[in-house]
Scaffold this active site. Structure first.
Site, PDB file in Angstrom:
ATOM      1  N   LYS A 121       1.045   3.504  -0.526  1.00  0.00           N
ATOM      2  CA  LYS A 121       2.390   3.744   0.267  1.00  0.00           C
ATOM      3  C   LYS A 121       2.571   5.174   0.230  1.00  0.00           C
ATOM      4  O   LYS A 121       3.105   5.913   1.495  1.00  0.00           O
ATOM      5  CB  LYS A 121       3.450   2.990  -0.499  1.00  0.00           C
ATOM      6  CG  LYS A 121       4.993   3.359   0.101  1.00  0.00           C
ATOM      7  CD  LYS A 121       5.883   2.372  -0.706  1.00  0.00           C
ATOM      8  CE  LYS A 121       7.394   2.907  -0.477  1.00  0.00           C
ATOM      9  NZ  LYS A 121       8.470   2.399  -1.408  1.00  0.00           N
ATOM     10  N   GLU A 139      -5.501   7.536  -8.559  1.00  0.00           N
ATOM     11  CA  GLU A 139      -6.314   6.631  -8.382  1.00  0.00           C
ATOM     12  C   GLU A 139      -6.962   6.163  -7.213  1.00  0.00           C
ATOM     13  O   GLU A 139      -8.212   6.331  -6.918  1.00  0.00           O
ATOM     14  CB  GLU A 139      -6.046   5.322  -9.040  1.00  0.00           C
ATOM     15  CG  GLU A 139      -5.643   5.410 -10.808  1.00  0.00           C
ATOM     16  CD  GLU A 139      -4.323   5.676 -10.923  1.00  0.00           C
ATOM     17  OE1 GLU A 139      -3.680   6.229 -10.100  1.00  0.00           O
ATOM     18  OE2 GLU A 139      -3.700   5.330 -12.156  1.00  0.00           O
ATOM     19  N   GLY A 164       6.409  -1.165  -3.936  1.00  0.00           N
ATOM     20  CA  GLY A 164       5.111  -1.569  -3.699  1.00  0.00           C
ATOM     21  C   GLY A 164       4.794  -2.768  -4.225  1.00  0.00           C
ATOM     22  O   GLY A 164       4.162  -3.774  -3.765  1.00  0.00           O
ATOM     23  N   ARG A 165       5.514  -3.238  -5.307  1.00  0.00           N
ATOM     24  CA  ARG A 165       5.252  -4.570  -5.949  1.00  0.00           C
ATOM     25  C   ARG A 165       5.800  -5.599  -5.182  1.00  0.00           C
ATOM     26  O   ARG A 165       5.557  -6.990  -5.404  1.00  0.00           O
ATOM     27  CB  ARG A 165       5.792  -4.589  -7.391  1.00  0.00           C
ATOM     28  CG  ARG A 165       7.193  -4.098  -7.573  1.00  0.00           C
ATOM     29  CD  ARG A 165       7.737  -3.810  -8.763  1.00  0.00           C
ATOM     30  NE  ARG A 165       8.912  -3.184  -9.013  1.00  0.00           N
ATOM     31  CZ  ARG A 165       9.315  -2.037  -9.109  1.00  0.00           C
ATOM     32  NH1 ARG A 165       8.716  -1.186  -8.672  1.00  0.00           N
ATOM     33  NH2 ARG A 165      10.676  -1.635  -9.212  1.00  0.00           N
ATOM     34  N   GLU A 203       7.624  -3.922 -14.252  1.00  0.00           N
ATOM     35  CA  GLU A 203       8.010  -2.551 -13.330  1.00  0.00           C
ATOM     36  C   GLU A 203       9.399  -2.652 -12.820  1.00  0.00           C
ATOM     37  O   GLU A 203      10.178  -1.751 -12.597  1.00  0.00           O
ATOM     38  CB  GLU A 203       6.975  -2.271 -12.356  1.00  0.00           C
ATOM     39  CG  GLU A 203       7.147  -0.775 -11.985  1.00  0.00           C
ATOM     40  CD  GLU A 203       5.831  -0.370 -11.069  1.00  0.00           C
ATOM     41  OE1 GLU A 203       5.884  -0.872  -9.822  1.00  0.00           O
ATOM     42  OE2 GLU A 203       4.953   0.408 -11.365  1.00  0.00           O
ATOM     43  N   HIS A 254      -7.416 -22.670 -25.591  1.00  0.00           N
ATOM     44  CA  HIS A 254      -8.326 -22.252 -26.813  1.00  0.00           C
ATOM     45  C   HIS A 254      -8.105 -20.705 -27.210  1.00  0.00           C
ATOM     46  O   HIS A 254      -9.076 -20.255 -27.803  1.00  0.00           O
ATOM     47  CB  HIS A 254      -9.549 -22.575 -26.311  1.00  0.00           C
ATOM     48  CG  HIS A 254      -9.701 -23.896 -25.638  1.00  0.00           C
ATOM     49  ND1 HIS A 254     -10.099 -24.908 -26.654  1.00  0.00           N
ATOM     50  CD2 HIS A 254      -9.421 -24.524 -24.735  1.00  0.00           C
ATOM     51  CE1 HIS A 254     -10.041 -26.202 -25.806  1.00  0.00           C
ATOM     52  NE2 HIS A 254      -9.622 -26.055 -24.727  1.00  0.00           N
ATOM     53  N   LYS A 307       2.313  10.086 -15.611  1.00  0.00           N
ATOM     54  CA  LYS A 307       1.721  10.819 -14.671  1.00  0.00           C
ATOM     55  C   LYS A 307       1.527  12.188 -14.711  1.00  0.00           C
ATOM     56  O   LYS A 307       0.491  12.701 -14.470  1.00  0.00           O
ATOM     57  CB  LYS A 307       2.126  10.318 -12.968  1.00  0.00           C
ATOM     58  CG  LYS A 307       2.048   9.080 -12.887  1.00  0.00           C
ATOM     59  CD  LYS A 307       2.413   8.727 -11.409  1.00  0.00           C
ATOM     60  CE  LYS A 307       2.453   7.079 -11.021  1.00  0.00           C
ATOM     61  NZ  LYS A 307       3.261   7.178  -9.720  1.00  0.00           N
TER      62      LYS A 307
HETATM   63  O1  LIG Z   1       1.057   2.699  -2.983  1.00  0.00           O
HETATM   64  P1  LIG Z   1       1.218   3.707  -3.788  1.00  0.00           P
HETATM   65  O2  LIG Z   1       2.104   4.741  -3.394  1.00  0.00           O
HETATM   66  O3  LIG Z   1      -0.464   4.244  -4.014  1.00  0.00           O
HETATM   67  O4  LIG Z   1       1.668   3.375  -5.327  1.00  0.00           O
HETATM   68  C1  LIG Z   1       0.913   2.362  -6.108  1.00  0.00           C
HETATM   69  C2  LIG Z   1       1.624   1.863  -7.300  1.00  0.00           C
HETATM   70  O5  LIG Z   1       1.915   2.841  -8.149  1.00  0.00           O
HETATM   71  C3  LIG Z   1       3.485   2.667  -8.558  1.00  0.00           C
HETATM   72  O6  LIG Z   1       4.279   3.694  -7.878  1.00  0.00           O
HETATM   73  C4  LIG Z   1       3.468   2.879 -10.202  1.00  0.00           C
HETATM   74  O7  LIG Z   1       2.819   3.871 -10.511  1.00  0.00           O
HETATM   75  C5  LIG Z   1       3.710   1.205  -7.972  1.00  0.00           C
HETATM   76  O8  LIG Z   1       5.099   1.211  -8.042  1.00  0.00           O
HETATM   77  C6  LIG Z   1       2.957   1.064  -6.786  1.00  0.00           C
HETATM   78  O9  LIG Z   1       2.930  -0.119  -6.365  1.00  0.00           O
END
Ligand SMILES: O=P(O)(O)OC[C@H]1O[C@](O)(CO)[C@@H](O)[C@@H]1O
Length: 548
Positions: free
Chosen positions: A207, A213, A268-269, A354, A385, A513
């Site tokens: 987003k 990452e 995002g979630r 979150e 188990h 972060k």
């Molecule tokens: O879609 P983006 O901006 O890469 O963010 C990834 C994820 O990182 C977060 O902001 C948490 O760090 C989530 O809420 C989000 O889904």
């Protein structure tokens, strides 16, 4: 916004909990032949049995009063109307718009009809998926695409991955869909080993287009393409992006027509229903993707219109508050008895933790109650188990949601009947437990002498009276997968509303972060670290020494 503890129903529930402290669920069943029927509700292909809860009619009435007093009706209306209920970011929260009925033609937010944007993105998705499936989309050597790799993390990863996995039986084409999330180089390395750059398309889902990452993995994927012979000018044949930050995606090298929009009114979630769900659509086709949206929409409509005493998200949310705040339950387990839903707890964990891992009320003042519990779980019967021992005999109360389809996609001998039997019997065992007398009798019938009976029996006692919900559906389909996830989205919102918190921001992840960036610079430079605590200094030295 005052604390929910000030609400009359909260106070009444605290009192009621004392009165209920010796109530056994087994007695509630013995005293009410209709309990299983009356503690049941259904919607959008799911039926909820909530009879195995420490709840009487009085409990449910008080919980629903709490829901009312917390302003649930206005909160629901506010969300569906596009009010800026995400107050700390001054944003609407409109994942429901992503699955709005085709009959609805407008939803105006801040002067813009968001449904126009949603629908034009859907047709862009349709074209993309059609081109991949038909072979019209070619790689740089003019070959058809065989593999799509989704690069994203958090909400831009878990939802699409979990749903793609859940809908495996609906996979319709030969294109393989892969996911890369972690900044651990092993993640992308292992995926790249399976791929041929000529026939691979990467979808970079972010987003913000600013997530560490995802950018690292996207850059690694692009470097790998170049190394494999993709000319710079043809990179765009192997990349697409989903982002609300078009500028950054273009700067990365994406062709503008391969950038799918996102909006700040989707968290995002909550975003798998948007173009973030492209990997799902690639795997199962647009028709199944539409079914997924329809299922979520059916749950939205149920949530928006059903009376609270029949409303699945409301009932489940209120019961969750009952255990978190009045029984000191620290966690909540999700146990799907379905292989295809095995990763679902991870998605709901992110969705819920979150959203509701918060310590401030909407007005910024501190909460006076516990908020979101730890969400965890995994597939049955595997968990039986592993961690079910703690569910049955541990000292902590863990309310459980059992989730099961009645029909399997894969009939193998009697596997499905055994699977379902285990699901039902776990819920039963949690409730009935085993008394000392039963344990002794069991040992005696197995031929134990009285000394052993006395010594061993206490270890076999299972307290019971441990609550669970059971969610059943006819079969796991795109529709019921959509409605199930929407159910948990709304359950999260119900709880956040009762607690008076903002379920739609996530400021807590930011500090990590920032500090991560600082430590990274220290790892790769000769910065003087003596101002840091001794532990952090030692960890940095350990890393630097290992690289030397
Ligand atoms: O879609 P983006 O901006 O890469 O963010 C990834 C994820 O990182 C977060 O902001 C948490 O760090 C989530 O809420 C989000 O889904």
């Amino acid at each position: 916004m005052s604390s929910p503890t000030q609400l009359p129903a909260w106070k009444a529930l605290a009192q009621h909990q004392q009165e209920m402290s010796n109530t056994k669920m087994t007695d509630l069943f013995a005293n009410d032949q209709n309990r299983a029927e009356s503690f049941k509700a259904s919607a959008a292909g799911w039926s909820l049995d909530y009879s195995k809860n420490r709840a009487t009619n009085d409990t449910m009435n008080l919980l629903l009063q709490l829901v009312e007093q917390a302003g649930m009706s206005d909160a629901i209306q506010g969300m569906f109307n596009g009010d800026h209920i995400n107050n700390t970011e001054d944003r609407s929260v409109l994942h429901v718009a992503l699955r709005a009925s085709k009959a609805q033609d407008s939803l105006m937010v801040d002067g813009v009809n968001v449904l126009d944007e949603v629908r034009s993105t859907i047709s862009q998705m349709e074209t993309f998926v059609e081109q991949l499936h038909s072979g019209a989309w070619k790689g740089y050597t003019n070959k058809n695409i065989t593999d799509v790799v989704s690069i994203g993390i958090g909400g831009s990863y878990l939802g699409p991955k979990v749903v793609t996995e859940a809908l495996t039986p609906y996979k319709q084409n030969a294109i393989k869909v892969h996911f890369v999330a972690n900044i651990d180089g092993s993640d992308i390395t292992e995926k790249l080993k399976l791929l041929n750059a000529e026939t691979t398309v990467f979808i970079v889902s972010s987003k913000s287009f600013g997530t560490l990452e995802t950018l690292y993995n996207a850059n690694a994927a692009r470097a790998w393409c170049i190394e494999q012979g993709v000319p710079d000018a043809d990179i765009k044949k192997h990349f697409a992006a989903v982002s609300s930050n078009v500028e950054k995606a273009v700067a990365f090298g994406m062709a503008e027509e391969n950038i799918f929009p996102m909006w700040d009114w989707v968290g995002g979630r909550y975003s798998l229903w948007s173009a973030i769900g492209l990997p799902i659509a690639v795997a199962v086709g647009m028709d199944n993707f539409y079914e997924l949206l329809d299922g979520a929409h059916a749950m939205d409509e149920h949530f928006r219109t059903a009376p609270f005493n029949e409303n699945l998200p409301v009932i489940m949310g209120a019961l969750g508050v009952w255990y978190s705040n009045f029984h000191n339950a620290q966690s909540h387990a999700l146990i799907p008895y379905d292989h295809y839903l095995r990763a679902m707890p991870a998605h709901i964990q992110q969705l819920d933790m979150e959203s509701n891992g918060k310590t401030n009320l909407l007005d910024g003042s501190g909460v006076e109650t516990d908020t979101g519990p730890i969400i965890w779980g995994g597939a049955g019967t595997n968990g039986q188990h592993a961690y079910h021992q703690l569910l049955h005999q541990g000292t902590r109360l863990v309310p459980v949601d059992f989730i099961a389809p009645l029909k399997t996609h894969n009939p193998v001998a009697d596997h499905h009947a055994q699977l379902f039997a285990n699901c039902v019997s776990q819920a039963q065992a949690l409730m009935v437990g085993k008394s000392l007398e039963q344990a002794k009798e069991e040992l005696r019938s197995a031929g134990a002498n009285e000394t052993d009976v006395e010594a061993i029996a206490p270890h076999k006692v299972i307290q019971g009276n441990r609550p669970s919900n059971t969610l059943l559906t006819e079969q796991l389909t795109p529709f019921t997968t959509g409605s199930l996830i929407a159910l948990y989205e709304h359950r999260t919102f119900v709880q956040g509303t009762i607690w008076g918190i903002n379920s739609f921001d996530q400021w807590g992840v930011e500090l990590g972060k920032v500090l991560g960036t600082d430590i990274y610079h220290r790892l790769v430079s000769d910065t003087d670290n003596r101002s840091l605590d001794a532990s952090t200094q030692a960890l940095i030295s350990a890393f630097k020494n290992a690289q030397a």
